[in-house]
Design a protein around this motif. Structure first.
Motif, PDB file in Angstrom:
ATOM      1  N   LYS A 140      -4.998 120.500 -12.617  1.00 21.33           N
ATOM      2  CA  LYS A 140      -3.804 119.780 -12.161  1.00 21.33           C
ATOM      3  C   LYS A 140      -3.418 120.319 -10.792  1.00 21.33           C
ATOM      4  O   LYS A 140      -3.181 121.521 -10.639  1.00 21.33           O
ATOM      5  N   THR A 141      -3.355 119.432  -9.821  1.00 26.59           N
ATOM      6  CA  THR A 141      -3.001 119.839  -8.467  1.00 26.59           C
ATOM      7  C   THR A 141      -1.917 118.900  -7.951  1.00 26.59           C
ATOM      8  O   THR A 141      -1.740 117.815  -8.491  1.00 26.59           O
ATOM      9  N   ASN A 150       5.872 117.778  -8.817  1.00 27.53           N
ATOM     10  CA  ASN A 150       4.461 117.439  -9.022  1.00 27.53           C
ATOM     11  C   ASN A 150       4.233 115.929  -9.146  1.00 27.53           C
ATOM     12  O   ASN A 150       3.378 115.487  -9.890  1.00 27.53           O
ATOM     13  N   GLY A 153      -0.135 113.992  -6.691  1.00 28.75           N
ATOM     14  CA  GLY A 153      -1.200 114.956  -6.944  1.00 28.75           C
ATOM     15  C   GLY A 153      -2.468 114.307  -7.453  1.00 28.75           C
ATOM     16  O   GLY A 153      -2.633 113.092  -7.400  1.00 28.75           O
ATOM     17  N   ALA A 154      -3.347 115.163  -7.952  1.00 32.96           N
ATOM     18  CA  ALA A 154      -4.641 114.674  -8.433  1.00 32.96           C
ATOM     19  C   ALA A 154      -5.146 115.615  -9.521  1.00 32.96           C
ATOM     20  O   ALA A 154      -4.720 116.772  -9.594  1.00 32.96           O
ATOM     21  N   PHE A 155      -6.029 115.107 -10.363  1.00 29.48           N
ATOM     22  CA  PHE A 155      -6.811 115.984 -11.223  1.00 29.48           C
ATOM     23  C   PHE A 155      -8.062 116.369 -10.440  1.00 29.48           C
ATOM     24  O   PHE A 155      -8.850 115.505 -10.038  1.00 29.48           O
ATOM     25  N   GLU A 234      -4.953 114.347 -19.791  1.00 30.90           N
ATOM     26  CA  GLU A 234      -3.672 114.306 -20.493  1.00 30.90           C
ATOM     27  C   GLU A 234      -3.351 112.934 -21.073  1.00 30.90           C
ATOM     28  O   GLU A 234      -2.302 112.350 -20.813  1.00 30.90           O
ATOM     29  N   ASP A 320      10.505 112.091 -15.035  1.00 33.03           N
ATOM     30  CA  ASP A 320       9.428 112.932 -15.541  1.00 33.03           C
ATOM     31  C   ASP A 320       8.165 112.102 -15.772  1.00 33.03           C
ATOM     32  O   ASP A 320       8.230 110.913 -16.074  1.00 33.03           O
ATOM     33  N   LYS A 321       6.995 112.735 -15.651  1.00 36.70           N
ATOM     34  CA  LYS A 321       5.739 112.003 -15.815  1.00 36.70           C
ATOM     35  C   LYS A 321       5.502 111.557 -17.255  1.00 36.70           C
ATOM     36  O   LYS A 321       4.643 110.746 -17.524  1.00 36.70           O
ATOM     37  N   LYS A 322       6.255 112.126 -18.187  1.00 32.74           N
ATOM     38  CA  LYS A 322       6.061 111.705 -19.579  1.00 32.74           C
ATOM     39  C   LYS A 322       6.949 110.529 -19.977  1.00 32.74           C
ATOM     40  O   LYS A 322       6.919 110.079 -21.111  1.00 32.74           O
ATOM     41  N   VAL A 323       7.732 110.017 -19.004  1.00 33.39           N
ATOM     42  CA  VAL A 323       8.509 108.811 -19.289  1.00 33.39           C
ATOM     43  C   VAL A 323       7.565 107.620 -19.421  1.00 33.39           C
ATOM     44  O   VAL A 323       6.609 107.489 -18.661  1.00 33.39           O
ATOM     45  N   ARG A 324       7.793 106.780 -20.401  1.00 25.60           N
ATOM     46  CA  ARG A 324       7.032 105.535 -20.492  1.00 25.60           C
ATOM     47  C   ARG A 324       7.995 104.390 -20.779  1.00 25.60           C
ATOM     48  O   ARG A 324       8.709 104.433 -21.776  1.00 25.60           O
TER      49      ARG A 324
ATOM     50  N   ASP B  92       6.809 104.722 -13.720  1.00 19.99           N
ATOM     51  CA  ASP B  92       6.184 105.737 -14.559  1.00 19.99           C
ATOM     52  C   ASP B  92       4.661 105.744 -14.393  1.00 19.99           C
ATOM     53  O   ASP B  92       4.094 105.024 -13.572  1.00 19.99           O
ATOM     54  N   ARG B  93       4.033 106.572 -15.172  1.00 24.59           N
ATOM     55  CA  ARG B  93       2.593 106.815 -15.064  1.00 24.59           C
ATOM     56  C   ARG B  93       1.762 105.605 -15.504  1.00 24.59           C
ATOM     57  O   ARG B  93       0.553 105.585 -15.338  1.00 24.59           O
ATOM     58  N   HIS B  94       2.409 104.622 -16.098  1.00 28.66           N
ATOM     59  CA  HIS B  94       1.679 103.443 -16.557  1.00 28.66           C
ATOM     60  C   HIS B  94       1.930 102.256 -15.634  1.00 28.66           C
ATOM     61  O   HIS B  94       1.718 101.112 -16.019  1.00 28.66           O
ATOM     62  N   ALA B 114      -3.796 106.559  -6.324  1.00 30.28           N
ATOM     63  CA  ALA B 114      -4.616 107.709  -6.723  1.00 30.28           C
ATOM     64  C   ALA B 114      -3.756 108.948  -6.931  1.00 30.28           C
ATOM     65  O   ALA B 114      -4.065 109.783  -7.784  1.00 30.28           O
ATOM     66  N   CYS B 115      -2.693 109.089  -6.144  1.00 32.24           N
ATOM     67  CA  CYS B 115      -1.897 110.329  -6.136  1.00 32.24           C
ATOM     68  C   CYS B 115      -0.611 110.246  -6.939  1.00 32.24           C
ATOM     69  O   CYS B 115      -0.078 111.287  -7.339  1.00 32.24           O
ATOM     70  N   TYR B 116      -0.042 109.049  -7.103  1.00 32.04           N
ATOM     71  CA  TYR B 116       1.266 108.968  -7.756  1.00 32.04           C
ATOM     72  C   TYR B 116       1.137 109.439  -9.205  1.00 32.04           C
ATOM     73  O   TYR B 116       0.347 108.887  -9.983  1.00 32.04           O
ATOM     74  N   GLN B 117       1.879 110.457  -9.559  1.00 33.17           N
ATOM     75  CA  GLN B 117       1.815 111.051 -10.895  1.00 33.17           C
ATOM     76  C   GLN B 117       0.364 111.341 -11.305  1.00 33.17           C
ATOM     77  O   GLN B 117      -0.012 111.193 -12.461  1.00 33.17           O
ATOM     78  N   ARG B 118      -0.442 111.745 -10.308  1.00 35.05           N
ATOM     79  CA  ARG B 118      -1.872 112.072 -10.476  1.00 35.05           C
ATOM     80  C   ARG B 118      -2.720 110.877 -10.887  1.00 35.05           C
ATOM     81  O   ARG B 118      -3.805 111.051 -11.453  1.00 35.05           O
ATOM     82  N   GLY B 119      -2.266 109.666 -10.557  1.00 33.94           N
ATOM     83  CA  GLY B 119      -3.144 108.508 -10.752  1.00 33.94           C
ATOM     84  C   GLY B 119      -2.553 107.403 -11.582  1.00 33.94           C
ATOM     85  O   GLY B 119      -2.328 107.583 -12.777  1.00 33.94           O
TER      86      GLY B 119
END
Lengths: 361, 361
Positions: A140-141, A150, A153-155, A234, A320-324, B92-94, B114-119
């Protein structure tokens, strides 16, 4: 020296844990494909460890870039300094970047490596306990955005991780405690026996006993490696590693980057997650007290800033990135040693948790 | 409508080529996993096509962000405007981003995705000929750096590419010619028959004949899809797609971003590559003349800026992504329709090529 492996097919890599590894060319050479190496570090670490680290790379005539130290510098703007240096020095697509520092340096260097010429190799040499047990492993970067941690970023997996436990000798006490928060995390999410071990050995860890420290790092890295191997991007089990992080990121962002250390915020966040789990009927009061006592022993804060209201928490947790689809997901505890990701909690209980864990004025 | 497929295992995706596709919800819906959609476009395209495009996404209540138009805005700083908007609106990430515009919008939107919330996912809706035949397919994304083009980026494949040829009706002549440069490229690197077809049909393409245009786009996308499927990350054959690009990037950077269109610089760059190939003894003078005539017919420039000396070219080419250990690699032509990547050329011949292709004062 202990060698662990992060098993990710053709992207697998070793984690070396031991003493006197910083200048060890034998570890790093197999991980370098090209001829150009740039070490990225910060103003605190450079005077302590840059010279020794350079010795491992003498075959490559390494360059280096020194960034300011602190979470508040983990930005796109400061990231650009790495790109400037790479381009001015004509670094090519076969270059290797080396992250020498804590989590901020590791995250930024890894993200620079992910993006430079659409991806070059990098090596993690974490020098804080937190980076050694958590952020340097798993790819995780990224950088922060004023609106959230964060978020950009990118994996991107490193080619190897070199944990020289000698670097902990110069770590300040606050940073040591911050690292202990992430170590406690592995116990809480998946390893009840490790919780008991930590309860018995926290004094040795605070006293930097080499044997106890090495055991805690190894146990943590084993957990991290197993989880990352099972779920690199993840989509499932890896999310459990975020125990305490949704609350913690809100605290870090709300307090302003650089005021709370990441591990400190995660520590308080884990206690809040445990408290909410109790209000959900999953943990006992006794369980929550064990978590709080362990954090106390590790000299970690257990109360969020006084000025962070429930509304402010909700606002910050909404990015947060875990929001959906607008729904906040949290990592909670079904029992000590068993975490779950869930959106199934009562907002009223969450409010109680926040209000119970704000510092008094 | 024609459907091509880019075959990349679980990252495979369709390219739809046809008319009246902009507002077609049926094409895009299967490519959207979550509920949040943001369209990224620019000031030129928004008044022309944003409303029509929004119709395809009415189920998702799409947001949009409008960037300034031009290669000079393809920077980390402008990229950040996309992140700002995504975060302020709690994407969000989706989420799915949609690139509506030319190559600059496609590259930046893809890199933001590619970068937003790691993709996160993204969809390409290219509105310039160049983007339709080249940059929207294959997952190369990124931004420029003052020191070099596309130096910061990622490989990130779109979920689909929607080529609505109706959008070419509003394309200005210079942009049309720039797209023709990349079309000519596919002939030069791998398809001698297509060169002959282009020689016979260039007038129809300039007149925007729908049938000829659709054929040229389909042929180009077929080539691009085949090459990308064979070598996604450019470790081999994909590098051939960079014919003319090392010279071309030097021209774009040297002239200052925004002065030359990318396709224009690639056109002149391809002629320089053909010329150097002739000096190497691989092409005949007649071959080079055919290339020059084809570029002339497509109304493309064939001379680099007068003030770009050999030394300036070498300096700018030294930061190209195809440099390895200080050695510039070029894509040259063994024959018309057969390209190779090689470092095996005489610097003296390269100097002759540069000097033969500078504009007179």
């Amino acid at each position: 020296m202990i060698t662990l492996n992060v098993d990710l097919g053709e992207r697998s890599y070793p984690i070396f844990i031991g003493q006197q590894l910083l200048g060890d060319a034998e570890r790093v050479s197999p991980c370098i494909a090209g001829t150009q190496v740039m070490i990225v570090t910060n103003e605190t670490i450079a005077p302590l460890y840059l010279d020794r680290t350079l010795q491992a790379f003498t075959d490559y005539d390494p360059a280096h870039v020194i960034l300011p130290d602190g979470e508040q510098y983990k930005t796109l703007e400061i990231l650009n300094r790495i790109f400037d240096e790479l381009l001015v020095q004509h670094f090519d697509r076969h270059s290797t970047l080396v992250a020498l520092g804590g989590g901020v340096i590791g995250d930024m260097t890894g993200f620079a490596a992910a993006c430079y010429q659409r991806g070059v190799d990098f090596i993690q040499i974490p020098t804080t306990l937190l980076a050694q047990v958590d952020s340097s492993v798993g790819g995780k970067t990224g950088v922060n955005h004023p609106q959230g941690k964060n978020m950009i970023g990118a994996f991107h997996q490193p080619r190897c991780v070199i944990v020289d436990t000698d670097t902990l000798k110069t770590l300040d006490d606050r940073q040591l405690s911050a690292g202990l928060a992430e170590i406690i995390k592995y116990g809480l999410i998946r390893d009840h026996d490790f919780i008991a071990w930590l309860e018995q050995n926290m004094d040795r860890l605070l006293a930097r006993d080499p044997e106890a420290t090495a055991y805690a790092i190894e146990t943590s890295c084993r957990s991290k490696a197993a989880i990352v191997a099972a779920d690199e991007k993840e989509s499932g089990v890896r999310a459990l590693l975020n125990l305490g992080h949704t609350f913690g990121h809100a605290i870090e962002t709300g307090a302003g980057y650089g005021h709370w250390l990441h591990g400190e915020a995660v520590g308080t966040g884990m206690l809040m997650a445990a408290d909410l789990s109790m209000r959900q009927g999953w943990l006992s009061e006794q369980d929550v007290l064990r978590v709080e006592n362990l954090l106390d022993k590790a000299e970690l804060p257990t109360r969020a800033p006084h000025n962070m209201s429930y509304e402010r928490f909700m606002e910050l947790m909404a990015v947060d990135k875990k929001v959906r689809a607008g729904q906040v997901n949290l990592v909670l505890l079904k029992s000590l040693g068993e975490a779950v990701v869930t959106a199934d909690f009562e907002p009223a209980l969450l409010r109680e948790t926040v209000e119970a864990h704000r510092a008094t004025e």
